[in-house]
Design a protein around this motif. Structure first.
Motif, PDB file in Angstrom:
ATOM      1  N   THR A   1     130.685-105.054  12.469  1.00 30.19           N
ATOM      2  CA  THR A   1     131.974-105.625  12.085  1.00 30.19           C
ATOM      3  C   THR A   1     133.096-104.712  12.565  1.00 30.19           C
ATOM      4  OG1 THR A   1     132.097-104.480   9.955  1.00 30.19           O
ATOM      5  CG2 THR A   1     130.902-106.592  10.009  1.00 30.19           C
ATOM      6  N   GLU A   2     134.300-105.274  12.640  1.00 29.71           N
ATOM      7  CA  GLU A   2     135.454-104.476  13.035  1.00 29.71           C
ATOM      8  C   GLU A   2     135.667-103.291  12.095  1.00 29.71           C
ATOM      9  OE1 GLU A   2     135.191-107.642  13.336  1.00 29.71           O
ATOM     10  OE2 GLU A   2     136.056-108.241  15.265  1.00 29.71           O
ATOM     11  N   ALA A   3     135.467-103.510  10.794  1.00 28.74           N
ATOM     12  CA  ALA A   3     135.655-102.435   9.822  1.00 28.74           C
ATOM     13  C   ALA A   3     134.650-101.318  10.045  1.00 28.74           C
ATOM     14  CB  ALA A   3     135.536-102.979   8.402  1.00 28.74           C
ATOM     15  N   GLU A   4     133.412-101.672  10.347  1.00 28.47           N
ATOM     16  CA  GLU A   4     132.380-100.660  10.589  1.00 28.47           C
ATOM     17  C   GLU A   4     132.707 -99.831  11.826  1.00 28.47           C
ATOM     18  OE1 GLU A   4     128.290-102.688   8.841  1.00 28.47           O
ATOM     19  OE2 GLU A   4     129.038-103.331  10.798  1.00 28.47           O
ATOM     20  N   VAL A   5     133.105-100.505  12.894  1.00 33.25           N
ATOM     21  CA  VAL A   5     133.419 -99.789  14.127  1.00 33.25           C
ATOM     22  C   VAL A   5     134.621 -98.873  13.927  1.00 33.25           C
ATOM     23  CG1 VAL A   5     134.206-100.040  16.520  1.00 33.25           C
ATOM     24  CG2 VAL A   5     132.402-101.530  15.630  1.00 33.25           C
ATOM     25  N   ALA A   6     135.672 -99.396  13.316  1.00 28.64           N
ATOM     26  CA  ALA A   6     136.889 -98.605  13.126  1.00 28.64           C
ATOM     27  C   ALA A   6     136.615 -97.364  12.295  1.00 28.64           C
ATOM     28  CB  ALA A   6     137.971 -99.459  12.469  1.00 28.64           C
ATOM     29  N   ALA A   7     135.890 -97.509  11.200  1.00 29.04           N
ATOM     30  CA  ALA A   7     135.607 -96.377  10.331  1.00 29.04           C
ATOM     31  C   ALA A   7     134.733 -95.346  11.033  1.00 29.04           C
ATOM     32  CB  ALA A   7     134.933 -96.853   9.045  1.00 29.04           C
ATOM     33  N   ARG A   8     133.738 -95.818  11.761  1.00 25.83           N
ATOM     34  CA  ARG A   8     132.818 -94.894  12.438  1.00 25.83           C
ATOM     35  C   ARG A   8     133.529 -94.122  13.549  1.00 25.83           C
ATOM     36  NH1 ARG A   8     127.475 -94.209  12.116  1.00 25.83           N
ATOM     37  NH2 ARG A   8     126.525 -93.064  13.838  1.00 25.83           N
ATOM     38  N   VAL A   9     134.281 -94.829  14.365  1.00 25.41           N
ATOM     39  CA  VAL A   9     134.961 -94.181  15.485  1.00 25.41           C
ATOM     40  C   VAL A   9     136.002 -93.182  14.985  1.00 25.41           C
ATOM     41  CG1 VAL A   9     136.496 -94.570  17.455  1.00 25.41           C
ATOM     42  CG2 VAL A   9     134.522 -96.063  17.091  1.00 25.41           C
ATOM     43  N   ALA A  10     136.796 -93.586  14.010  1.00 27.65           N
ATOM     44  CA  ALA A  10     137.824 -92.676  13.483  1.00 27.65           C
ATOM     45  C   ALA A  10     137.190 -91.438  12.872  1.00 27.65           C
ATOM     46  CB  ALA A  10     138.684 -93.406  12.454  1.00 27.65           C
ATOM     47  N   GLY A  11     136.102 -91.618  12.127  1.00 30.32           N
ATOM     48  CA  GLY A  11     135.442 -90.476  11.502  1.00 30.32           C
ATOM     49  C   GLY A  11     134.858 -89.522  12.523  1.00 30.32           C
ATOM     50  N   LEU A  12     134.170 -90.045  13.527  1.00 29.52           N
ATOM     51  CA  LEU A  12     133.558 -89.185  14.530  1.00 29.52           C
ATOM     52  C   LEU A  12     134.610 -88.463  15.372  1.00 29.52           C
ATOM     53  CD1 LEU A  12     130.603 -91.436  15.738  1.00 29.52           C
ATOM     54  CD2 LEU A  12     130.419 -89.266  14.506  1.00 29.52           C
ATOM     55  N   LEU A  13     135.656 -89.173  15.772  1.00 25.48           N
ATOM     56  CA  LEU A  13     136.679 -88.525  16.583  1.00 25.48           C
ATOM     57  C   LEU A  13     137.438 -87.473  15.788  1.00 25.48           C
ATOM     58  CD1 LEU A  13     138.085 -91.419  18.792  1.00 25.48           C
ATOM     59  CD2 LEU A  13     136.533 -89.573  19.432  1.00 25.48           C
ATOM     60  N   GLY A  14     137.591 -87.699  14.493  1.00 25.52           N
ATOM     61  CA  GLY A  14     138.209 -86.676  13.656  1.00 25.52           C
ATOM     62  C   GLY A  14     137.391 -85.402  13.648  1.00 25.52           C
ATOM     63  N   ARG A  15     136.080 -85.524  13.495  1.00 23.88           N
ATOM     64  CA  ARG A  15     135.195 -84.357  13.507  1.00 23.88           C
ATOM     65  C   ARG A  15     135.208 -83.663  14.866  1.00 23.88           C
ATOM     66  NH1 ARG A  15     129.504 -86.535  11.710  1.00 23.88           N
ATOM     67  NH2 ARG A  15     128.929 -84.347  12.162  1.00 23.88           N
ATOM     68  N   LEU A  16     135.161 -84.448  15.925  1.00 22.27           N
ATOM     69  CA  LEU A  16     135.142 -83.870  17.268  1.00 22.27           C
ATOM     70  C   LEU A  16     136.455 -83.162  17.603  1.00 22.27           C
ATOM     71  CD1 LEU A  16     133.377 -86.869  19.016  1.00 22.27           C
ATOM     72  CD2 LEU A  16     132.472 -84.534  18.931  1.00 22.27           C
ATOM     73  N   ALA A  17     137.572 -83.755  17.196  1.00 20.78           N
ATOM     74  CA  ALA A  17     138.867 -83.129  17.457  1.00 20.78           C
ATOM     75  C   ALA A  17     139.003 -81.815  16.709  1.00 20.78           C
ATOM     76  CB  ALA A  17     139.993 -84.086  17.069  1.00 20.78           C
ATOM     77  N   GLU A  18     138.526 -81.787  15.477  1.00 21.14           N
ATOM     78  CA  GLU A  18     138.599 -80.557  14.682  1.00 21.14           C
ATOM     79  C   GLU A  18     137.728 -79.458  15.271  1.00 21.14           C
ATOM     80  OE1 GLU A  18     138.075 -79.144  10.005  1.00 21.14           O
ATOM     81  OE2 GLU A  18     137.531 -81.173  10.618  1.00 21.14           O
ATOM     82  N   ARG A  19     136.584 -79.849  15.809  1.00 19.70           N
ATOM     83  CA  ARG A  19     135.615 -78.870  16.322  1.00 19.70           C
ATOM     84  C   ARG A  19     135.983 -78.341  17.703  1.00 19.70           C
ATOM     85  NH1 ARG A  19     129.107 -80.167  16.745  1.00 19.70           N
ATOM     86  NH2 ARG A  19     128.468 -78.302  17.912  1.00 19.70           N
ATOM     87  N   PHE A  20     136.462 -79.228  18.602  1.00 18.17           N
ATOM     88  CA  PHE A  20     136.634 -78.837  20.002  1.00 18.17           C
ATOM     89  C   PHE A  20     138.087 -78.745  20.462  1.00 18.17           C
ATOM     90  CE2 PHE A  20     132.367 -80.784  19.862  1.00 18.17           C
ATOM     91  CZ  PHE A  20     131.623 -79.701  20.324  1.00 18.17           C
ATOM     92  N   HIS A  21     139.039 -79.195  19.667  1.00 23.81           N
ATOM     93  CA  HIS A  21     140.468 -79.118  19.997  1.00 23.81           C
ATOM     94  C   HIS A  21     140.754 -79.621  21.413  1.00 23.81           C
ATOM     95  CE1 HIS A  21     140.883 -76.806  16.312  1.00 23.81           C
ATOM     96  NE2 HIS A  21     139.924 -76.009  16.724  1.00 23.81           N
TER      97      HIS A  21
END
Length: 275
Positions: A58-78
């Protein structure tokens, strides 16, 4: 000046990477074009193998997953810039991710505009995931750039699996590509299709097989070159210092996969590590 460029912190460290994100390895098609534009840029490729495929979600599943993963990746790798090298994730989650992250973000959208300029018959096929082809974003692109054209859409999720298999050294079933071609040509007016938009970054990985299924009678177009040009433009004037091989970050359990690493080495990726 382009407003998007004003968001950049001008003092970007030369070793700061560009992050390419996809549900799997379709974004390698973007990486290949990016390496032509910016051969010295450090790149981290992130693949959500634990979440693939995105198309049935679903759109909600994709949006939540992508936002969560990119948040973690941005914090880790800048990263200096994030590219969502996935049509499904971009058409669903791009706005949300831009709202929550300060990092500049480039998305991926179906290449309907150049396809409309290319077609001679006025009939354009669009192959994508089920989630991509139903998005209002695609409706808007059609209304803006393909007026007076016939745009036929077909969901071809099997092509994602075929591309992932081919990357790992496997041989996809030819019937997969036949079904994709028939999915467009079997629609009213589909026999006139002369241009096919590959609206999933995975699909160019199996373009040769698709060409055979279409009997080499159509032109294919995807957005990889345009995305790479956009990234090059937005990082213009920045210094790059790639101190090691580019590498891939993956979710799931494939970080020790020898066949996968063999496929990735063709794209300059020297190792895989888990997220």
């Amino acid at each position: 000046m382009d407003p998007a460029r004003t968001e950049f912190v001008l003092d970007v460290q030369p070793a700061s990477p560009i992050l390419l994100f996809d549900s799997g390895f379709g974004g390698l098609t973007v990486l290949a074009e990016l390496q032509k534009q910016l051969p010295h840029a450090p790149v981290i490729y992130a693949a959500d193998l634990a979440g693939i495929p995105y198309g049935p979600k679903t759109e909600a599943e994709v949006a939540a997953r992508v936002a969560g993963l990119l948040g973690r990746l941005a914090e880790r790798f800048h990263p200096r810039l994030i590219c969502i090298a996935c049509n499904t994730a971009s058409t669903i989650a791009l706005g949300m991710v831009r709202d929550v992250l300060e990092t500049p973000i480039v998305g991926t959208v179906p290449a309907i505009k150049p396809a409309a300029a290319m077609t001679q018959t006025g009939t354009i096929g669009l192959l994508g995931t089920a989630a991509t082809i139903r998005q209002a974003y695609v409706d808007n692109l059609e209304a803006e750039f393909a007026q007076g054209k016939l745009l036929l859409r077909h969901a071809a999720p099997e092509l994602v699996e075929a591309a992932e298999l081919k990357l790992r050294g496997g041989t996809p079933d030819p019937a997969i590509f036949t079904r994709a071609a028939e999915g467009l040509r079997g629609q009213p007016g589909g026999d006139a299709t002369d241009t096919v938009v590959l609206a999933c970054t995975h699909f160019p990985l199996v373009q040769d097989e698709l060409a055979a299924a279409f009997e080499n009678k159509v032109h294919f177009i995807d957005g990889a070159q345009g995305i790479a040009r956009r990234i090059a433009y937005l990082t213009q004037g920045q210094s790059f210092d790639r101190q090691d091989d580019n590498f891939a970050i993956v979710t799931g359990n494939e970080q020790d996969s020898a066949p996968l690493l063999g496929g990735l080495r063709r794209y300059g990726i020297g190792r895989i590590q888990p997220l």
